[in-house]
Scaffold this motif. Structure first.
Motif, PDB file in Angstrom:
ATOM      1  N   SER A  61     -11.556  -9.885   6.667  1.00 14.54           N
ATOM      2  CA  SER A  61     -10.824 -10.718   5.721  1.00 14.54           C
ATOM      3  C   SER A  61     -10.064  -9.916   4.667  1.00 14.54           C
ATOM      4  O   SER A  61      -9.169 -10.457   4.016  1.00 14.54           O
ATOM      5  CB  SER A  61     -11.783 -11.688   5.028  1.00 14.54           C
ATOM      6  N   VAL A  62     -10.419  -8.647   4.486  1.00 11.14           N
ATOM      7  CA  VAL A  62      -9.757  -7.836   3.453  1.00 11.14           C
ATOM      8  C   VAL A  62      -9.029  -6.635   4.026  1.00 11.14           C
ATOM      9  O   VAL A  62      -8.334  -5.922   3.291  1.00 11.14           O
ATOM     10  CB  VAL A  62     -10.766  -7.354   2.386  1.00 11.14           C
ATOM     11  N   LYS A  63      -9.161  -6.413   5.316  1.00  7.57           N
ATOM     12  CA  LYS A  63      -8.548  -5.246   5.943  1.00  7.57           C
ATOM     13  C   LYS A  63      -7.038  -5.289   5.742  1.00  7.57           C
ATOM     14  O   LYS A  63      -6.394  -6.311   5.977  1.00  7.57           O
ATOM     15  CB  LYS A  63      -8.901  -5.234   7.431  1.00  7.57           C
ATOM     16  N   GLY A  64      -6.491  -4.161   5.310  1.00  7.05           N
ATOM     17  CA  GLY A  64      -5.060  -4.080   5.057  1.00  7.05           C
ATOM     18  C   GLY A  64      -4.663  -4.485   3.651  1.00  7.05           C
ATOM     19  O   GLY A  64      -3.529  -4.231   3.226  1.00  7.05           O
ATOM     20  N   ARG A  65      -5.559  -5.112   2.923  1.00  4.53           N
ATOM     21  CA  ARG A  65      -5.268  -5.535   1.545  1.00  4.53           C
ATOM     22  C   ARG A  65      -6.105  -4.767   0.522  1.00  4.53           C
ATOM     23  O   ARG A  65      -5.633  -4.502  -0.589  1.00  4.53           O
ATOM     24  CB  ARG A  65      -5.533  -7.026   1.367  1.00  4.53           C
ATOM     25  N   PHE A  66      -7.342  -4.451   0.874  1.00  2.00           N
ATOM     26  CA  PHE A  66      -8.252  -3.759  -0.034  1.00  2.00           C
ATOM     27  C   PHE A  66      -8.441  -2.317   0.427  1.00  2.00           C
ATOM     28  O   PHE A  66      -8.427  -2.036   1.624  1.00  2.00           O
ATOM     29  CB  PHE A  66      -9.621  -4.430  -0.050  1.00  2.00           C
ATOM     30  N   THR A  67      -8.654  -1.425  -0.534  1.00  4.42           N
ATOM     31  CA  THR A  67      -8.940  -0.027  -0.238  1.00  4.42           C
ATOM     32  C   THR A  67     -10.114   0.438  -1.068  1.00  4.42           C
ATOM     33  O   THR A  67     -10.106   0.315  -2.295  1.00  4.42           O
ATOM     34  CB  THR A  67      -7.721   0.855  -0.538  1.00  4.42           C
ATOM     35  N   ILE A  68     -11.112   0.993  -0.387  1.00  2.00           N
ATOM     36  CA  ILE A  68     -12.264   1.555  -1.085  1.00  2.00           C
ATOM     37  C   ILE A  68     -12.097   3.062  -1.155  1.00  2.00           C
ATOM     38  O   ILE A  68     -11.609   3.698  -0.206  1.00  2.00           O
ATOM     39  CB  ILE A  68     -13.593   1.167  -0.396  1.00  2.00           C
ATOM     40  N   SER A  69     -12.469   3.636  -2.297  1.00  3.35           N
ATOM     41  CA  SER A  69     -12.384   5.080  -2.464  1.00  3.35           C
ATOM     42  C   SER A  69     -13.483   5.521  -3.425  1.00  3.35           C
ATOM     43  O   SER A  69     -14.148   4.681  -4.045  1.00  3.35           O
ATOM     44  CB  SER A  69     -11.006   5.490  -2.998  1.00  3.35           C
ATOM     45  N   ARG A  70     -13.667   6.818  -3.538  1.00  2.00           N
ATOM     46  CA  ARG A  70     -14.700   7.314  -4.434  1.00  2.00           C
ATOM     47  C   ARG A  70     -14.276   8.624  -5.054  1.00  2.00           C
ATOM     48  O   ARG A  70     -13.489   9.367  -4.480  1.00  2.00           O
ATOM     49  CB  ARG A  70     -16.034   7.453  -3.693  1.00  2.00           C
ATOM     50  N   ASP A  71     -14.818   8.886  -6.220  1.00  2.00           N
ATOM     51  CA  ASP A  71     -14.646  10.152  -6.914  1.00  2.00           C
ATOM     52  C   ASP A  71     -16.040  10.709  -7.133  1.00  2.00           C
ATOM     53  O   ASP A  71     -16.749  10.289  -8.060  1.00  2.00           O
ATOM     54  CB  ASP A  71     -13.916   9.925  -8.239  1.00  2.00           C
ATOM     55  N   ASN A  72     -16.446  11.622  -6.279  1.00  5.80           N
ATOM     56  CA  ASN A  72     -17.818  12.128  -6.351  1.00  5.80           C
ATOM     57  C   ASN A  72     -18.071  12.904  -7.646  1.00  5.80           C
ATOM     58  O   ASN A  72     -19.201  12.909  -8.147  1.00  5.80           O
ATOM     59  CB  ASN A  72     -18.119  12.994  -5.140  1.00  5.80           C
ATOM     60  N   ALA A  73     -17.043  13.543  -8.162  1.00  6.68           N
ATOM     61  CA  ALA A  73     -17.215  14.287  -9.410  1.00  6.68           C
ATOM     62  C   ALA A  73     -17.563  13.355 -10.562  1.00  6.68           C
ATOM     63  O   ALA A  73     -18.266  13.754 -11.501  1.00  6.68           O
ATOM     64  CB  ALA A  73     -15.952  15.065  -9.724  1.00  6.68           C
ATOM     65  N   ARG A  74     -17.084  12.108 -10.487  1.00  5.91           N
ATOM     66  CA  ARG A  74     -17.367  11.116 -11.529  1.00  5.91           C
ATOM     67  C   ARG A  74     -18.463  10.139 -11.108  1.00  5.91           C
ATOM     68  O   ARG A  74     -18.789   9.227 -11.867  1.00  5.91           O
ATOM     69  CB  ARG A  74     -16.093  10.354 -11.859  1.00  5.91           C
ATOM     70  N   ASN A  75     -19.002  10.341  -9.895  1.00  2.13           N
ATOM     71  CA  ASN A  75     -20.064   9.442  -9.410  1.00  2.13           C
ATOM     72  C   ASN A  75     -19.616   7.986  -9.476  1.00  2.13           C
ATOM     73  O   ASN A  75     -20.368   7.092  -9.896  1.00  2.13           O
ATOM     74  CB  ASN A  75     -21.340   9.625 -10.245  1.00  2.13           C
TER      75      ASN A  75
END
Length: 122
Positions: A61-75
């Motif tokens: 339902s969210v593919k192509g619209r939402f993006t998950i990401s992370r910044d490990n340095a900032r946890n």
């Protein structure tokens, strides 16, 4: 004890964008899977997206619209939400689980945040 704190929710018109953040404290979670779930009014909690060393995973339902990401340095893990629809209205929860691959099931996650409200008006 791990604590997850979400931020960035709010009210947006349909077609608009929002970015959510989830800041973790208590331990480094760079090796853990992180995920977003949501619970709409009168609905069960549902999987939205997850990210881990094994990759990323999205609900259809969210593919192509939402993006998950992370910044490990900032946890910290992020969820960028574009082209929002009224049906995206929900409380969004951040979760952390000690797994290599991203998982869809909430039972795979050990820690949860308190949630942040996202409301999309039509």
């Amino acid at each position: 004890q791990v604590q997850l704190v979400e931020s960035g929710g709010g009210l947006v018109q349909a077609g608009g964008s929002l970015s959510l953040s989830c800041a973790a404290s208590g331990r480094t979670l760079s090796d853990w899977a992180m995920a977003w779930f949501r619970q709409g009014p009168g609905e069960d909690r549902e999987f939205v997206a997850a990210i881990s060393r094994g990759g990323t995973l999205y609900a259809d339902s969210v593919k192509g619209r939402f993006t998950i990401s992370r910044d490990n340095a900032r946890n910290t893990v992020f969820l960028r939400m574009n082209s929002l629809k009224p049906e995206d209205t929900a409380v969004y929860y951040c979760a952390a689980g000690n797994t290599y691959y991203p998982r869809r099931t909430d039972g795979q996650y050990n820690y949860w945040g308190q949630g942040t409200q996202v409301t999309v008006s039509s």
